[in-house]
Design an enzyme around this catalytic site. Structure first.
Site, PDB file in Angstrom:
ATOM      1  N   ASP A  54     -28.520 -46.502 -18.539  1.00  0.00           N
ATOM      2  CA  ASP A  54     -27.979 -46.288 -19.896  1.00  0.00           C
ATOM      3  C   ASP A  54     -26.444 -46.312 -19.836  1.00  0.00           C
ATOM      4  O   ASP A  54     -25.775 -46.952 -20.652  1.00  0.00           O
ATOM      5  CB  ASP A  54     -28.409 -44.919 -20.445  1.00  0.00           C
ATOM      6  CG  ASP A  54     -29.922 -44.766 -20.641  1.00  0.00           C
ATOM      7  OD1 ASP A  54     -30.627 -44.485 -19.656  1.00  0.00           O
ATOM      8  OD2 ASP A  54     -30.391 -44.925 -21.773  1.00  0.00           O
ATOM      9  N   GLU A  77     -24.568 -44.965 -28.057  1.00  0.00           N
ATOM     10  CA  GLU A  77     -25.415 -43.772 -27.924  1.00  0.00           C
ATOM     11  C   GLU A  77     -24.872 -42.795 -26.892  1.00  0.00           C
ATOM     12  O   GLU A  77     -24.933 -41.577 -27.081  1.00  0.00           O
ATOM     13  CB  GLU A  77     -26.841 -44.174 -27.511  1.00  0.00           C
ATOM     14  CG  GLU A  77     -27.693 -42.937 -27.194  1.00  0.00           C
ATOM     15  CD  GLU A  77     -29.122 -43.217 -26.820  1.00  0.00           C
ATOM     16  OE1 GLU A  77     -29.553 -44.382 -26.871  1.00  0.00           O
ATOM     17  OE2 GLU A  77     -29.837 -42.259 -26.485  1.00  0.00           O
ATOM     18  N   LEU A 123     -29.676 -48.842 -23.872  1.00  0.00           N
ATOM     19  CA  LEU A 123     -31.031 -48.899 -23.330  1.00  0.00           C
ATOM     20  C   LEU A 123     -31.922 -48.100 -24.271  1.00  0.00           C
ATOM     21  O   LEU A 123     -31.881 -46.862 -24.268  1.00  0.00           O
ATOM     22  CB  LEU A 123     -31.066 -48.318 -21.899  1.00  0.00           C
ATOM     23  CG  LEU A 123     -32.317 -48.613 -21.062  1.00  0.00           C
ATOM     24  CD1 LEU A 123     -32.029 -48.409 -19.564  1.00  0.00           C
ATOM     25  CD2 LEU A 123     -33.515 -47.801 -21.469  1.00  0.00           C
ATOM     26  N   ASP A 124     -32.712 -48.802 -25.067  1.00  0.00           N
ATOM     27  CA  ASP A 124     -33.659 -48.120 -25.968  1.00  0.00           C
ATOM     28  C   ASP A 124     -35.002 -48.104 -25.241  1.00  0.00           C
ATOM     29  O   ASP A 124     -35.441 -49.126 -24.734  1.00  0.00           O
ATOM     30  CB  ASP A 124     -33.757 -48.886 -27.288  1.00  0.00           C
ATOM     31  CG  ASP A 124     -34.624 -48.146 -28.304  1.00  0.00           C
ATOM     32  OD1 ASP A 124     -34.370 -46.944 -28.535  1.00  0.00           O
ATOM     33  OD2 ASP A 124     -35.574 -48.747 -28.838  1.00  0.00           O
ATOM     34  N   THR A 126     -35.622 -45.224 -23.002  1.00  0.00           N
ATOM     35  CA  THR A 126     -35.287 -44.548 -21.736  1.00  0.00           C
ATOM     36  C   THR A 126     -36.497 -43.786 -21.202  1.00  0.00           C
ATOM     37  O   THR A 126     -36.732 -43.771 -19.989  1.00  0.00           O
ATOM     38  CB  THR A 126     -34.111 -43.570 -21.934  1.00  0.00           C
ATOM     39  OG1 THR A 126     -32.991 -44.298 -22.437  1.00  0.00           O
ATOM     40  CG2 THR A 126     -33.725 -42.885 -20.636  1.00  0.00           C
ATOM     41  N   THR A 219     -44.464 -44.180 -32.241  1.00  0.00           N
ATOM     42  CA  THR A 219     -43.990 -43.628 -30.971  1.00  0.00           C
ATOM     43  C   THR A 219     -45.131 -43.322 -30.002  1.00  0.00           C
ATOM     44  O   THR A 219     -46.232 -42.998 -30.420  1.00  0.00           O
ATOM     45  CB  THR A 219     -43.210 -42.309 -31.232  1.00  0.00           C
ATOM     46  OG1 THR A 219     -42.753 -41.793 -29.994  1.00  0.00           O
ATOM     47  CG2 THR A 219     -44.077 -41.258 -31.919  1.00  0.00           C
ATOM     48  N   GLY A 244     -39.828 -47.279 -27.885  1.00  0.00           N
ATOM     49  CA  GLY A 244     -38.680 -48.079 -28.308  1.00  0.00           C
ATOM     50  C   GLY A 244     -38.718 -48.500 -29.762  1.00  0.00           C
ATOM     51  O   GLY A 244     -39.724 -49.033 -30.236  1.00  0.00           O
ATOM     52  N   LYS A 248     -40.720 -51.920 -31.112  1.00  0.00           N
ATOM     53  CA  LYS A 248     -41.696 -51.863 -32.212  1.00  0.00           C
ATOM     54  C   LYS A 248     -41.336 -52.845 -33.329  1.00  0.00           C
ATOM     55  O   LYS A 248     -42.216 -53.475 -33.922  1.00  0.00           O
ATOM     56  CB  LYS A 248     -41.795 -50.432 -32.735  1.00  0.00           C
ATOM     57  CG  LYS A 248     -42.591 -49.558 -31.776  1.00  0.00           C
ATOM     58  CD  LYS A 248     -42.923 -48.222 -32.348  1.00  0.00           C
ATOM     59  CE  LYS A 248     -41.942 -47.174 -32.014  1.00  0.00           C
ATOM     60  NZ  LYS A 248     -41.737 -46.883 -30.615  1.00  0.00           N
ATOM     61  N   ASP A 271     -30.449 -46.778 -32.928  1.00  0.00           N
ATOM     62  CA  ASP A 271     -31.854 -47.216 -32.728  1.00  0.00           C
ATOM     63  C   ASP A 271     -32.304 -48.190 -33.805  1.00  0.00           C
ATOM     64  O   ASP A 271     -33.207 -48.993 -33.578  1.00  0.00           O
ATOM     65  CB  ASP A 271     -32.797 -45.993 -32.781  1.00  0.00           C
ATOM     66  CG  ASP A 271     -32.611 -45.053 -31.622  1.00  0.00           C
ATOM     67  OD1 ASP A 271     -32.336 -43.865 -31.839  1.00  0.00           O
ATOM     68  OD2 ASP A 271     -32.712 -45.532 -30.471  1.00  0.00           O
TER      69      ASP A 271
HETATM   70  N1  LIG Z   1     -36.814 -36.728 -29.946  1.00  0.00           N
HETATM   71  C1  LIG Z   1     -36.027 -37.708 -29.504  1.00  0.00           C
HETATM   72  N2  LIG Z   1     -35.004 -37.455 -28.673  1.00  0.00           N
HETATM   73  C2  LIG Z   1     -34.206 -38.458 -28.246  1.00  0.00           C
HETATM   74  N3  LIG Z   1     -34.344 -39.762 -28.580  1.00  0.00           N
HETATM   75  C3  LIG Z   1     -35.339 -40.040 -29.415  1.00  0.00           C
HETATM   76  C4  LIG Z   1     -36.239 -39.051 -29.907  1.00  0.00           C
HETATM   77  N4  LIG Z   1     -37.140 -39.668 -30.698  1.00  0.00           N
HETATM   78  C5  LIG Z   1     -36.821 -40.976 -30.695  1.00  0.00           C
HETATM   79  N5  LIG Z   1     -35.742 -41.202 -29.940  1.00  0.00           N
HETATM   80  C6  LIG Z   1     -35.054 -42.496 -29.735  1.00  0.00           C
HETATM   81  O1  LIG Z   1     -35.654 -43.419 -30.642  1.00  0.00           O
HETATM   82  C7  LIG Z   1     -36.338 -44.432 -29.918  1.00  0.00           C
HETATM   83  C8  LIG Z   1     -37.640 -44.709 -30.624  1.00  0.00           C
HETATM   84  O2  LIG Z   1     -38.475 -43.582 -30.415  1.00  0.00           O
HETATM   85  P1  LIG Z   1     -39.903 -43.829 -29.700  1.00  0.00           P
HETATM   86  O3  LIG Z   1     -39.634 -44.613 -28.458  1.00  0.00           O
HETATM   87  O4  LIG Z   1     -40.417 -42.443 -29.442  1.00  0.00           O
HETATM   88  O5  LIG Z   1     -40.694 -44.583 -30.724  1.00  0.00           O
HETATM   89  C9  LIG Z   1     -36.532 -43.877 -28.521  1.00  0.00           C
HETATM   90  O6  LIG Z   1     -36.625 -44.956 -27.618  1.00  0.00           O
HETATM   91  C10 LIG Z   1     -35.282 -43.037 -28.323  1.00  0.00           C
HETATM   92  O7  LIG Z   1     -34.194 -43.918 -28.036  1.00  0.00           O
HETATM   93  P2  LIG Z   1     -33.561 -43.960 -26.539  1.00  0.00           P
HETATM   94  O8  LIG Z   1     -34.674 -44.342 -25.612  1.00  0.00           O
HETATM   95  O9  LIG Z   1     -32.501 -45.031 -26.689  1.00  0.00           O
HETATM   96  O10 LIG Z   1     -32.984 -42.618 -26.274  1.00  0.00           O
HETATM   97 MG   LIG Z   2     -32.776 -45.665 -28.634  1.00  0.00          MG
HETATM   98 MG   LIG Z   3     -31.490 -41.866 -25.593  1.00  0.00          MG
HETATM   99 MG   LIG Z   4     -30.823 -45.448 -25.717  1.00  0.00          MG
END
Ligand SMILES: Nc1ncnc2c1ncn2[C@@H]1O[C@H](COP(=O)(O)O)[C@@H](O)[C@H]1OP(=O)(O)O
Ligand SMILES: [Mg+2]
Ligand SMILES: [Mg+2]
Ligand SMILES: [Mg+2]
Length: 334
Positions: A54, A77, A123-124, A126, A219, A244, A248, A271
């Protein structure tokens, strides 16, 4: 016309250079996974991790954007801290002329650099990136006992997101998927889709989702009762729980799902900005769970506290919004 061509509208150049910049970030993400030292730290919670991938991807993306578009506002981010240490290397996107055919609608051709706000998620996914790593080091092969799927399969939930906003609206976006094609060892990894709202979309074929079904994607790692109530209210024929936001939305674009619903305050502007711009360039819609437009000006709160609902092109976004129960909408306050 190559985007580097003099006279190309600024927005086209930002999108074109961002494709090369995102591809380079994808190389960094894959290299760090290969080396295996992820340097994982916890941010707000154990569900909110940050890795060296990241951080390093953000450094490479933001330093390049700052060099080539210094008057724009860039928000990443991983915050300011993670951009400081510079090895002096700044990625040069101008040499990459692989992207062509970027068209910009007339109302966006004169957008000035100072008006641009660029939202970067280096990096989406993580959670999926770290989970795949954990599985690898614990020697899991094939189907992972805890996940019920192959650990590798989480890798293509990871995307690099560069979203461009003007006048508070998402107008351009790039989604890079570093592990696209991981199933075919030895093949070229990665693909990148880009778009300008009202202009062109490129990088992957667009497919409508199948008739007679309602496939909802949501999610896999940040669920809650509110998230699940919103899904149930849509009466899906199938629910795909994957990681991600970028991933999606790519599923909506390639016909794997009709609607992406996330009735949670977990997502942030980085995001959704790039996915929204690419989806809307392809005829889809992305709003918050009340149907309101998500604002992307520099002073907008980073958190999307009123959730996300995104529909593939040709779907009835309003009909999905109407089905979301009032208690879900009430639980997600601005
Ligand atoms: N509760 C959370 N805390 C931190 N990041 C979140 C949370 N919910 C969603 N995200 C971010 O939104 C994206 C989409 O959510 P999900 O993957 O659960 O569908 C995640 O990849 C994450 O991005 P990132 O991975 O860049 O931190
Ligand atoms: Mg993200
Ligand atoms: Mg993150
Ligand atoms: Mg990210």
């Amino acid at each position: 016309m190559s985007v580097a061509a003099k006279g190309a509208p600024l927005l086209s150049r930002v999108v074109g250079y961002s494709v090369a910049i995102a591809n380079n970030a994808g190389n960094i993400i894959r290299d760090i996974m290969k080396k295996g030292e992820l340097g994982i730290v916890e941010k707000e919670s154990a569900q909110d991790l940050q890795t060296e991938a990241d951080r390093a991807a953000q450094r490479s993306i933001i330093t390049a954007l700052q060099k080539y578009f210094p008057k724009s506002t860039i928000i990443g981010e991983e915050g300011e801290e993670e951009v400081k240490d510079l090895s002096g290397q700044v990625f040069d996107p101008t040499a990459d002329s692989s992207v062509s055919g970027i068209t910009c609608p007339s109302h966006l051709t004169s957008v000035a650099e100072e008006e641009l706000v660029i939202w970067v998620d280096p990096l989406d996914g993580t959670a999926e990136y770290t989970q795949a790593h954990e599985c690898r080091i614990s020697g899991h092969l094939g189907v992972c006992k805890t996940l019920g799927v192959s650990c590798e399969s989480l890798l293509d939930h990871v995307t690099v997101l560069i979203g461009i906003a003007s006048g508070g609206k998402a107008v351009g976006g790039v989604i890079h998927q570093p592990y696209y094609n991981y199933q075919n060892p030895g093949s070229k990894l990665g693909r990148t889709i880009w778009g300008i709202v009202g202009g062109s979309v490129g990088g992957m074929p667009l497919t409508a989702p199948p008739d007679g079904k309602l496939i909802v994607t949501t999610t896999r790692s940040h669920s809650s009762s509110t998230v699940n109530d919103a899904i149930a209210a849509l009466s899906p024929t199938e629910v795909l729980r994957v990681g991600g936001a970028g991933h999606k939305v790519m599923m909506l674009l390639e016909g794997k799902a009709h609607v992406y619903v996330f009735a949670s305050p977990g997502c942030k502007k980085w995001d959704t900005c790039a996915p929204q711009a690419v989806l809307e360039a392809a005829g889809g819609v992305l709003s918050d769970i009340q149907g309101k437009v998500i604002p992307y000006h520099a002073s907008a709160p980073h958190r999307n506290s009123t959730g996300v609902l995104a529909s593939a092109a040709g779907q009835d976004h309003q009909a999905f919004l109407t089905k979301i129960p009032q208690h879900v909408k009430d639980n997600l306050k601005a």
